[in-house]
Design an enzyme around this catalytic site. Structure first.
Site, mmCIF file in Angstrom:
data_model
loop_
_atom_site.group_PDB
_atom_site.id
_atom_site.type_symbol
_atom_site.label_atom_id
_atom_site.label_comp_id
_atom_site.label_asym_id
_atom_site.label_seq_id
_atom_site.Cartn_x
_atom_site.Cartn_y
_atom_site.Cartn_z
ATOM 1 N N TYR A 1 4.422 118.974 11.007
ATOM 2 C CA TYR A 1 5.216 119.693 12.009
ATOM 3 C C TYR A 1 5.706 121.028 11.446
ATOM 4 O O TYR A 1 5.519 122.086 12.047
ATOM 5 C CB TYR A 1 6.410 118.851 12.489
ATOM 6 C CG TYR A 1 7.405 119.689 13.264
ATOM 7 C CD1 TYR A 1 7.124 120.095 14.564
ATOM 8 C CD2 TYR A 1 8.597 120.125 12.677
ATOM 9 C CE1 TYR A 1 8.011 120.900 15.262
ATOM 10 C CE2 TYR A 1 9.487 120.932 13.373
ATOM 11 C CZ TYR A 1 9.194 121.319 14.667
ATOM 12 O OH TYR A 1 10.059 122.129 15.351
ATOM 13 N N LYS B 1 4.815 125.343 12.289
ATOM 14 C CA LYS B 1 5.704 126.485 12.543
ATOM 15 C C LYS B 1 5.341 127.649 11.611
ATOM 16 O O LYS B 1 5.292 128.812 12.025
ATOM 17 C CB LYS B 1 7.166 126.073 12.346
ATOM 18 C CG LYS B 1 7.660 125.079 13.392
ATOM 19 C CD LYS B 1 7.587 125.644 14.812
ATOM 20 C CE LYS B 1 7.887 124.626 15.878
ATOM 21 N NZ LYS B 1 7.589 125.065 17.240
ATOM 22 N N SER C 1 11.635 127.618 13.332
ATOM 23 C CA SER C 1 12.647 126.666 12.870
ATOM 24 C C SER C 1 13.115 127.015 11.467
ATOM 25 O O SER C 1 12.350 127.555 10.658
ATOM 26 C CB SER C 1 12.005 125.279 12.883
ATOM 27 O OG SER C 1 12.772 124.360 12.179
#
Ligand code: NAD
Ligand code: WQD
Length: 345
Positions: A153, A157, A128
Site C-alpha cells: 500500500y 503511494k 500519505s
C-alpha cells in the site's frame, strides 16, 4: 463566475464524500465515480442532505478504461480531478500486493492518460505521511527523506508520486498537487456522512468509537513503552472536514493557474502530535463517554511517532487545520451514534 466541473474518484468514500460537500459548498459541479468496493450509494443521500445538491454519480471501476472513456464522453466539462479511489488497508496489501498495485496504479494511470485527451487542467492526488516511514526527526516537512515503503500500500503511494512527477516532467499538459495526509479522523458535524469501516476496524478512531458504543469489548492500545513523552505512539490527527477544505483550495489553485509550478506537494496535518492515550482522553473529555481499553503488545510495523510541519500548506495555500480535537471527537461519536440509530452498526 461559473465554476468548472470536478471529477471526484472514490467520492462516496470517507475523505471523498467530505470533499464533495466542500466542493459543492464552494459552487463546483461534481461528478463522482466509485465502484462501491469500500462505500455505498447511501452516502449520496448524506451529501444531498447537507448541501441540498445531489452529486452526479457513475458506478464504475477506474481501472476499467472503457468505462472511464464513457464517463468522459458523458461529462465533457470535467476540468479537474481529485483522485481518492484506491485500496487503503495496509495489512491486506501485504496479503494481496497485486490487487493493490493494480487497483491503485491502474486507476492513476488511466486518469493521467484521459486528462491529456480531454484537456483536464489538473489532478489532486491523495498521498500519505506513510511515505516518510519512521522519520529521523519530527515534525516532518515536505523535504524530509522518503523512506523505503514497508507495505505494498505504502509503495503504491510512493510510486504514484513518481508516476505523476515523471508524466508532468515529460511535458504533460496539466498540473498536479500531491497532498500527503497525516491521520484523518472525525466526521461531518451533521453526522450525515463519516467513516464506514469494513469489518473489524484496523484504525484507532473507528475501533475506539465502536468500543465506546459496545460493538467491541475493549480497545487494545498497542504498546505503552515507546520512546515518547508518555510511552504511547504519537500521530497527527487531522479533522476530515479540515482535510476536505484543503482539496477545494488545491483544485482552485490549479484551475485558476495561481501557481507557475506544474507539480506541488503539501503536508496536510495540524502540526500537533497527540499520543494514542491523549486521543482517548480527548474523546472521553469531549463526549463524557468512557472507553474500555487494555494495554496490548506493540503492533508490528507501527511507526513510533510522526507529525507534520504544515507551514508550507499554511503559507502557500492559506489553509490551516483548526478544528479543535474535542470537536472532532464529538463528531466521530455523533456519527457512530447515527450508524447505531440507523441500524447500520
Ligand atoms: P475509502 O476507502 O473510504 O475511499 C476510497 C473510495 O474509493 C471507496 O469509496 C472505494 O469504493 C473507491 N474505490 C476504490 N478503488 C476504486 C476503483 N478502482 N474505482 C472506483 N472506485 C474505487 O478511503 P479514504 O480513507 O477516503 O481514502 C481516500 C484516499 O486517501 C485513498 O487514496 C487513501 O489511500 C488516501 N489516504 C487515506 C488515509 C486515511 O487514513 N484514511 C490516509 C492517507 C491517504
Ligand atoms: C494510529 C495509532 C496504533 C488501532 C495507518 C496507515 C497509514 C495511513 C493512516 C493511509 C497507532 C494505535 C490503532 C487500535 C491502537 N493510511 N492503535 N489500537 O497506523 O498511524 O496509519 O492509517 O495512508 O498508511 O498505516 O493509523 O489509526 O491504524 O493507528 O492502539 O486498535 O493507534 O498502534 O499507534 P496509522 P492507525
Amino acid at each position: 463566475m461559473k465554476k468548472e466541473m470536478i471529477l471526484v474518484t472514490g467520492g462516496t468514500g470517507y475523505i471523498g464524500s467530505h470533499t464533495v460537500v466542500e466542493l459543492q459548498k464552494a459552487g463546483y459541479p461534481v461528478v463522482i465515480v466509485d465502484n462501491l468496493s469500500n462505500s455505498n450509494e447511501e452516502v449520496l443521500d448524506g451529501i444531498t442532505n447537507i448541501t441540498g445538491i445531489k452529486p452526479e454519480f457513475v458506478k464504475a471501476d477506474c481501472t476499467d478504461m472503457e468505462a472511464m472513456k464513457a464517463l468522459f464522453a458523458k461529462y465533457p466539462g470535467i476540468k479537474g480531478i481529485i483522485n481518492f479511489a484506491a485500496s487503503k488497508a495496509v495489512g491486506e496489501s501485504m496479503q494481496k500486493p497485486l490487487l493493490y498495485y493494480r487497483n491503485n496504479l491502474d486507476t492513476l494511470m488511466n486518469l493521467l492518460d484521459l486528462m491529456a485527451v480531454h484537456e483536464v487542467k489538473g489532478i489532486v492526488f491523495s498521498s500519505s505521511c506513510t511515505v516518510y516511514g519512521e522519520p529521523d526527526e519530527n515534525p516532518v516537512t515536505e523535504r524530509s527523506p522518503i523512506k523505503k515503503a514497508t507495505s505494498p500500500y505504502g509503495n503504491t503511494k510512493q510510486i504514484s508520486e513518481e508516476i505523476i512527477t515523471d508524466v508532468i516532467n515529460a511535458g504533460a499538459p496539466f498540473k498536479s498537487i500531491i497532498l500527503r495526509y497525516f491521520n484523518p479522523v472525525g466526521a461531518h458535524p451533521s453526522a450525515e456522512i463519516g467513516e464506514l469501516p469494513n469489518g473489524v476496524p484496523q484504525n484507532l478512531i473507528p475501533y475506539l468509537t465502536q468500543t465506546a458504543i459496545g460493538i467491541r469489548k475493549e480497545l487494545s492500545v498497542f504498546g505503552d513503552d515507546y520512546d515518547t513523552r508518555d510511552g504511547y505512539c504519537i500521530r497527527d490527527f487531522i479533522d476530515v472536514v479540515d482535510l476536505a477544505r484543503a482539496h477545494v483550495i488545491a483544485v482552485e489553485r490549479m484551475l485558476e493557474d495561481k501557481s507557475d509550478a506544474k507539480i506541488e506537494i503539501f503536508n496536510l496535518g495540524t502540526g500537533n502530535g497527540l499520543s494514542v492515550m491523549e486521543l482517548i482522553e480527548a474523546f472521553e473529555r469531549a463526549t463524557g463517554v468512557k472507553v474500555p481499553y487494555k494495554i496490548a503488545p506493540r503492533r508490528a510495523g507501527d511507526i513510533e511517532q510522526v507529525w507534520a510541519d504544515p507551514s508550507y500548506a499554511n503559507d502557500v495555500l492559506g489553509w490551516t487545520a483548526d478544528t479543535p480535537i474535542d470537536d472532532t471527537m464529538r463528531a466521530a461519536w455523533a456519527w457512530q451514534c447515527r450508524l447505531r440509530d440507523r441500524g447500520i452498526m
